[in-house]
Design a protein around this motif. Structure first.
Motif, PDB file in Angstrom:
ATOM      1  N   GLN A   1       0.805  -1.210   0.000  1.00  0.00           N
ATOM      2  CA  GLN A   1       0.000   0.000   0.000  1.00  0.00           C
ATOM      3  C   GLN A   1       0.845   1.270   0.000  1.00  0.00           C
ATOM      4  N   PHE A   2       2.171   1.123  -0.065  1.00  0.00           N
ATOM      5  CA  PHE A   2       3.028   2.308  -0.121  1.00  0.00           C
ATOM      6  C   PHE A   2       2.735   3.096  -1.390  1.00  0.00           C
ATOM      7  N   GLU A   3       2.754   4.436  -1.286  1.00  0.00           N
ATOM      8  CA  GLU A   3       2.557   5.320  -2.425  1.00  0.00           C
ATOM      9  C   GLU A   3       3.628   6.398  -2.399  1.00  0.00           C
ATOM     10  N   VAL A   4       3.842   7.016  -3.573  1.00  0.00           N
ATOM     11  CA  VAL A   4       4.810   8.103  -3.639  1.00  0.00           C
ATOM     12  C   VAL A   4       4.344   9.254  -2.757  1.00  0.00           C
ATOM     13  N   GLY A   5       5.241   9.734  -1.925  1.00  0.00           N
ATOM     14  CA  GLY A   5       4.907  10.830  -1.024  1.00  0.00           C
ATOM     15  C   GLY A   5       4.478  10.385   0.347  1.00  0.00           C
ATOM     16  N   LEU A   6       4.341   9.088   0.567  1.00  0.00           N
ATOM     17  CA  LEU A   6       3.947   8.577   1.874  1.00  0.00           C
ATOM     18  C   LEU A   6       5.059   8.825   2.890  1.00  0.00           C
ATOM     19  N   VAL A   7       4.693   9.306   4.063  1.00  0.00           N
ATOM     20  CA  VAL A   7       5.657   9.587   5.120  1.00  0.00           C
ATOM     21  C   VAL A   7       5.574   8.485   6.164  1.00  0.00           C
ATOM     22  N   LEU A   8       6.696   7.880   6.464  1.00  0.00           N
ATOM     23  CA  LEU A   8       6.773   6.841   7.479  1.00  0.00           C
ATOM     24  C   LEU A   8       7.314   7.465   8.760  1.00  0.00           C
ATOM     25  N   GLU A   9       6.553   7.381   9.806  1.00  0.00           N
ATOM     26  CA  GLU A   9       6.963   7.937  11.078  1.00  0.00           C
ATOM     27  C   GLU A   9       7.912   6.976  11.812  1.00  0.00           C
ATOM     28  N   LEU A  10       8.999   7.548  12.335  1.00  0.00           N
ATOM     29  CA  LEU A  10       9.981   6.768  13.078  1.00  0.00           C
ATOM     30  C   LEU A  10       9.903   7.128  14.550  1.00  0.00           C
ATOM     31  N   ASN A  11      10.078   6.147  15.379  1.00  0.00           N
ATOM     32  CA  ASN A  11      10.068   6.369  16.819  1.00  0.00           C
ATOM     33  C   ASN A  11      11.433   6.769  17.362  1.00  0.00           C
ATOM     34  N   ALA A  12      12.446   6.745  16.494  1.00  0.00           N
ATOM     35  CA  ALA A  12      13.799   7.045  16.933  1.00  0.00           C
ATOM     36  C   ALA A  12      13.959   8.522  17.253  1.00  0.00           C
ATOM     37  N   THR A  13      14.876   8.822  18.145  1.00  0.00           N
ATOM     38  CA  THR A  13      15.226  10.191  18.535  1.00  0.00           C
ATOM     39  C   THR A  13      16.715  10.408  18.285  1.00  0.00           C
ATOM     40  N   PRO A  14      17.180  11.655  18.373  1.00  0.00           N
ATOM     41  CA  PRO A  14      18.625  11.898  18.187  1.00  0.00           C
ATOM     42  C   PRO A  14      19.502  11.120  19.158  1.00  0.00           C
ATOM     43  N   LYS A  15      18.924  10.660  20.272  1.00  0.00           N
ATOM     44  CA  LYS A  15      19.705   9.890  21.241  1.00  0.00           C
ATOM     45  C   LYS A  15      19.656   8.382  20.984  1.00  0.00           C
ATOM     46  N   THR A  16      18.849   7.976  19.994  1.00  0.00           N
ATOM     47  CA  THR A  16      18.740   6.554  19.693  1.00  0.00           C
ATOM     48  C   THR A  16      20.045   6.038  19.076  1.00  0.00           C
ATOM     49  N   ALA A  17      20.489   4.896  19.517  1.00  0.00           N
ATOM     50  CA  ALA A  17      21.724   4.312  18.972  1.00  0.00           C
ATOM     51  C   ALA A  17      21.521   3.905  17.524  1.00  0.00           C
ATOM     52  N   VAL A  18      22.507   4.205  16.690  1.00  0.00           N
ATOM     53  CA  VAL A  18      22.502   3.836  15.272  1.00  0.00           C
ATOM     54  C   VAL A  18      23.381   2.604  15.103  1.00  0.00           C
ATOM     55  N   GLN A  19      22.847   1.624  14.412  1.00  0.00           N
ATOM     56  CA  GLN A  19      23.611   0.392  14.191  1.00  0.00           C
ATOM     57  C   GLN A  19      24.290   0.443  12.836  1.00  0.00           C
ATOM     58  N   LEU A  20      25.623   0.253  12.840  1.00  0.00           N
ATOM     59  CA  LEU A  20      26.403   0.280  11.603  1.00  0.00           C
ATOM     60  C   LEU A  20      26.624  -1.155  11.134  1.00  0.00           C
ATOM     61  N   GLU A  21      26.208  -1.437   9.880  1.00  0.00           N
ATOM     62  CA  GLU A  21      26.286  -2.789   9.347  1.00  0.00           C
ATOM     63  C   GLU A  21      27.115  -2.832   8.071  1.00  0.00           C
TER      64      GLU A  21
END
Length: 321
Positions: A262-282
């Protein structure tokens, strides 16, 4: 004891000694078969690896060397194969009081000279039947010196020796190291550089190898059977120079295929992450580090904070075997 009894005893002892020495005499008469000298293959393999390391320091592009064959030949027959297409260096082994022949075919020499002078092989190779120029002669002499050093290092596990380049010969009849009918061991190496194939060969008279037969027939053991530290270092350096693609993951969400459809162009996906959330490097879907998100000069950055422990690191596992 009677003189007659003494003579009989001497004859018995002589017969016993002759019987004990018979296998050695038969082996000497038949020559040294390379299949009975496993360490000889190890020596030439080590020389190839050592020579590659040396040439890599001399030129931007290092050749690929591989031992093609090790066989028993006659000196005259071995040299005849390279008549008018190779240059031979006569090496003097002072400790052995003997001479060994080391040869490069012209393709390898001209290709290496081109690389040493900054060529990249884009132009078609121009080979002609001529003598080497002074510049080519000097560069070839340096290449022979480094090859002799590599062979000297490779023989360290068998016997100590120093190999010195006495002279270079363009004509095979002047590159003799014994009678043409004398047996020898001929080792051939394939050399590939800037898309061209050449050949390196080594001729060792069997009279030189006879005193080393006991060491050359030994099966690899102890330090000899251990890993090659030069190969390990080279392998580690090449792995560390390999380019990899890193992916920084801020957040992951589970979704059903229906939701994705159901994804469409222009759809915004909300993220629960904050600037303090750890980023995982893979890398290649393998988690490596936990990082902290940041920003510098208008670009997003990540700062590595901790290593994600794995059951075993790939490089250490490979090098430990």
């Amino acid at each position: 004891m009677e003189p007659q009894e003494l003579e009989m005893n001497d004859e018995v002892i002589s017969a016993q000694n002759a019987k004990v020495d018979l296998p050695s005499r038969l082996l000497d008469a038949a020559g040294l078969g390379v299949d009975r000298l496993p360490m000889l293959h190890v020596v030439f393999d080590r020389m190839a690896r050592q020579y590659i390391d040396t040439l890599r320091q001399m030129a931007a592009t290092a050749p690929y060397l591989a031992v093609q064959s090790v066989s028993n030949e006659r000196i005259g027959d071995a040299l005849e194969q390279y008549e008018d297409r190779a240059v031979v260096a006569v090496l003097h082994a002072q400790e052995w009081d003997a001479r060994i022949l080391l040869g490069f075919d012209r393709t390898f020499i001209f290709s290496m000279v081109e690389v040493l002078l900054g060529g990249d092989g884009e132009e078609e190779a121009f080979l002609e039947d001529r003598a080497l120029t002074n510049v080519e002669q000097r560069l070839a002499y340096r290449m022979f010196q480094e090859a002799a050093t590599a062979l000297e290092t490779a023989f360290e596990a068998i016997a100590d020796t120093s190999l010195k380049v006495e002279r270079l010969e363009n004509r095979m009849e002047f590159a003799q190291t014994g009678r043409k009918s004398n047996p020898c061991v001929l080792a051939k190496m394939t050399a590939e550089i800037i898309g061209r194939e050449g050949e390196i060969f080594i001729i060792i008279p069997q009279s030189v190898l006879n005193p080393l037969r006991e060491n050359l027939t030994q099966v690899l053991s102890g330090e000899v059977a251990g890993r090659d530290t030069r190969w390990t270092k080279q392998f580690q350096q090449e792995v560390q120079r390999t380019e990899v693609k890193l992916t920084a993951i801020l957040e992951e969400q589970r979704m059903t295929l229906e939701e994705v459809a159901q994804f469409e162009v222009g759809l915004v996906l909300e993220l629960n992450a904050t600037p303090k959330t750890a980023v995982q490097l893979e890398c290649n879907s393998q988690p490596l580090f936990n990082c902290r998100l940041g920003q510098v000069a208008g670009s997003y950055t990540v700062r590595v904070e901790e290593l994600i422990e794995q059951e075993g690191e790939l490089l250490d596992d490979i090098l430990s075997n």
